[in-house]
Design a protein around this motif. Structure first.
Motif, short mmCIF file in Angstrom:
data_model
loop_
_atom_site.label_atom_id
_atom_site.label_comp_id
_atom_site.label_asym_id
_atom_site.label_seq_id
_atom_site.Cartn_x
_atom_site.Cartn_y
_atom_site.Cartn_z
N LEU A 58 0.83 -1.21 0.00
CA LEU A 58 0.00 0.00 0.00
C LEU A 58 0.86 1.26 0.00
CD1 LEU A 58 -3.05 -0.72 2.36
CD2 LEU A 58 -3.03 -0.46 -0.12
N ASP A 59 1.95 1.25 0.78
CA ASP A 59 2.83 2.42 0.81
C ASP A 59 3.41 2.71 -0.57
OD1 ASP A 59 2.40 2.98 3.49
OD2 ASP A 59 4.16 1.88 4.18
N GLU A 60 3.79 1.65 -1.30
CA GLU A 60 4.32 1.84 -2.65
C GLU A 60 3.25 2.36 -3.60
OE1 GLU A 60 7.80 -1.60 -2.81
OE2 GLU A 60 5.71 -2.19 -3.12
N LEU A 61 2.05 1.83 -3.46
CA LEU A 61 0.95 2.30 -4.31
C LEU A 61 0.61 3.76 -3.99
CD1 LEU A 61 -1.23 -0.93 -4.11
CD2 LEU A 61 -0.15 -0.01 -6.19
N TYR A 62 0.57 4.11 -2.70
CA TYR A 62 0.29 5.50 -2.31
C TYR A 62 1.38 6.43 -2.82
CZ TYR A 62 -3.29 3.78 0.99
OH TYR A 62 -4.39 3.21 1.56
N ALA A 63 2.65 5.97 -2.76
CA ALA A 63 3.76 6.79 -3.25
C ALA A 63 3.60 7.06 -4.74
CB ALA A 63 5.09 6.11 -2.97
N LEU A 64 3.16 6.04 -5.50
CA LEU A 64 2.93 6.20 -6.93
C LEU A 64 1.85 7.26 -7.19
CD1 LEU A 64 3.11 3.78 -9.68
CD2 LEU A 64 0.81 4.62 -9.32
N ILE A 65 0.78 7.21 -6.40
CA ILE A 65 -0.31 8.19 -6.55
C ILE A 65 0.19 9.58 -6.20
CG2 ILE A 65 -2.58 8.91 -5.71
CD1 ILE A 65 -3.15 5.87 -5.21
N ARG A 66 0.92 9.71 -5.08
CA ARG A 66 1.44 11.02 -4.67
C ARG A 66 2.36 11.60 -5.74
NH1 ARG A 66 2.40 8.59 0.01
NH2 ARG A 66 0.67 8.83 1.41
N LYS A 67 3.22 10.74 -6.29
CA LYS A 67 4.18 11.18 -7.31
C LYS A 67 3.46 11.72 -8.55
CE LYS A 67 8.19 9.66 -9.93
NZ LYS A 67 9.04 8.54 -10.31
N SER A 68 2.27 11.19 -8.83
CA SER A 68 1.51 11.66 -10.00
C SER A 68 1.03 13.09 -9.82
CB SER A 68 0.31 10.74 -10.25
OG SER A 68 -0.73 10.99 -9.30
N GLY A 69 0.88 13.53 -8.56
CA GLY A 69 0.38 14.88 -8.29
C GLY A 69 -1.13 14.98 -8.41
N LEU A 70 -1.80 13.89 -8.71
CA LEU A 70 -3.26 13.91 -8.86
C LEU A 70 -3.92 13.94 -7.50
CD1 LEU A 70 -3.59 11.24 -11.70
CD2 LEU A 70 -3.55 13.72 -11.94
N THR A 71 -5.03 14.69 -7.40
CA THR A 71 -5.72 14.81 -6.12
C THR A 71 -7.21 14.50 -6.21
OG1 THR A 71 -6.08 17.17 -6.50
CG2 THR A 71 -4.11 16.55 -5.24
N LYS A 72 -7.72 14.37 -7.41
CA LYS A 72 -9.16 14.11 -7.59
C LYS A 72 -9.39 12.61 -7.75
CE LYS A 72 -10.25 18.57 -9.51
NZ LYS A 72 -10.65 19.32 -10.69
N HIS A 73 -10.47 12.14 -7.14
CA HIS A 73 -10.79 10.71 -7.15
C HIS A 73 -10.81 10.15 -8.57
CE1 HIS A 73 -13.60 7.26 -7.21
NE2 HIS A 73 -12.91 6.92 -6.13
N GLY A 74 -11.53 10.78 -9.47
CA GLY A 74 -11.66 10.28 -10.84
C GLY A 74 -10.32 10.20 -11.57
N GLU A 75 -9.46 11.18 -11.35
CA GLU A 75 -8.14 11.18 -11.99
C GLU A 75 -7.27 10.04 -11.45
OE1 GLU A 75 -7.77 16.01 -12.71
OE2 GLU A 75 -6.81 15.10 -10.96
N ILE A 76 -7.32 9.84 -10.15
CA ILE A 76 -6.55 8.76 -9.54
C ILE A 76 -7.07 7.41 -10.03
CG2 ILE A 76 -5.98 7.61 -7.34
CD1 ILE A 76 -6.09 10.46 -6.06
N LEU A 77 -8.37 7.28 -10.09
CA LEU A 77 -9.00 6.06 -10.59
C LEU A 77 -8.50 5.72 -11.99
CD1 LEU A 77 -11.65 4.19 -9.85
CD2 LEU A 77 -12.73 5.65 -11.52
N GLU A 78 -8.50 6.70 -12.87
CA GLU A 78 -8.04 6.48 -14.25
C GLU A 78 -6.55 6.15 -14.30
OE1 GLU A 78 -9.95 6.03 -16.92
OE2 GLU A 78 -11.60 6.28 -15.49
N LEU A 79 -5.75 6.80 -13.48
CA LEU A 79 -4.31 6.50 -13.39
C LEU A 79 -4.09 5.03 -13.03
CD1 LEU A 79 -1.20 7.56 -12.93
CD2 LEU A 79 -1.90 7.43 -10.54
N LEU A 80 -4.78 4.56 -12.01
CA LEU A 80 -4.61 3.18 -11.55
C LEU A 80 -5.06 2.17 -12.60
CD1 LEU A 80 -5.82 3.71 -7.87
CD2 LEU A 80 -3.45 3.41 -8.66
N LYS A 81 -6.15 2.49 -13.28
CA LYS A 81 -6.63 1.59 -14.33
C LYS A 81 -5.66 1.56 -15.50
CE LYS A 81 -11.17 2.03 -15.14
NZ LYS A 81 -12.51 2.67 -15.20
N ARG A 82 -5.18 2.73 -15.90
CA ARG A 82 -4.29 2.86 -17.06
C ARG A 82 -2.89 2.31 -16.78
NH1 ARG A 82 -3.96 8.27 -17.34
NH2 ARG A 82 -2.03 8.22 -16.15
N ASP A 83 -2.28 2.76 -15.67
CA ASP A 83 -0.88 2.43 -15.42
C ASP A 83 -0.67 1.08 -14.75
OD1 ASP A 83 -0.52 4.92 -16.50
OD2 ASP A 83 0.53 5.77 -14.78
#
Length: 191
Positions: free
Chosen positions: A23-48
């Motif tokens: 989870l820490d690695e996954l959270y770090a990936l999200i933080r590194k993306s700079g995304l803060t909106k639920h929908g944007e994070i959702l799409e990042l996780l699905k895509r990447d």
């Protein structure tokens, strides 16, 4: 642990197994993306990461909740820093008045503290009070409430300002029953 919490825990464990990341690695990936909106994070996780919608949604929600808790902890430090800045230098002797006021107001119930440059705003659904050093010898308490008869101590302010009333406090002993009655009325009317 109830069944919903257990299901969420199981889903998060499965996400870690599927992705090979903690989870820490996954959270770090999200933080590194700079995304803060639920929908944007959702799409990042699905895509990447190739996650399905359900897993991506759960991880995004869990991340935002944990990041919100971290932000709340940071906000406390930021609020303390802002308050200390308000009462620095020649106004340092006023900090005990501020602390006495805040301790008394905290007993009223939950509210938000929003530090500004020259005061702190206290809010429920709307602002009910403003507290800050007016000079090096007094703290000003601005109050938002209606229908209260002004007194020599409770000064009515001109219409259109940030508050309807103000009370000047020069000593922590002045945080008394009368002042707290007015603050309680402002608190109750805000929310």
């Amino acid at each position: 642990m109830n069944s919903v919490d257990k299901a969420i825990e199981t889903q998060l464990e499965n996400i870690q197994t599927k992705t090979g990341k903690t989870l820490d690695e996954l959270y770090a990936l999200i933080r590194k993306s700079g995304l803060t909106k639920h929908g944007e994070i959702l799409e990042l996780l699905k895509r990447d990461l190739g996650m399905g919608h359900g897993d991506a949604n759960r991880l995004a929600l869990t991340f935002l909740q944990s990041d919100g808790e971290r932000a709340a902890q940071a906000a406390v430090a930021t609020t303390d820093d802002a308050v200390n800045a308000l009462y620095a230098g020649a106004k340092a002797d006023l900090l005990p008045i501020h602390e006495t006021l805040m301790a008394a107001i905290a007993r009223l119930g939950p509210f938000e503290i929003a530090p500004k440059k020259t005061y702190v705003s206290l809010r429920r659904k709307k602002q009910f009070a403003m507290i800050g050093p007016a000079t090096k010898t007094r703290v000003e308490v601005g109050l938002n409430m209606k229908g209260v008869e002004p007194t020599a101590r409770l000064v009515a302010l001109p219409a259109g300002g940030m508050c309807q009333y103000k009370v000047d406090v020069t000593d922590a002993k002045e945080v008394d029953e009368e002042l707290m009655t007015w603050i309680r009325q402002a608190y109750d009317s805000a929310g």
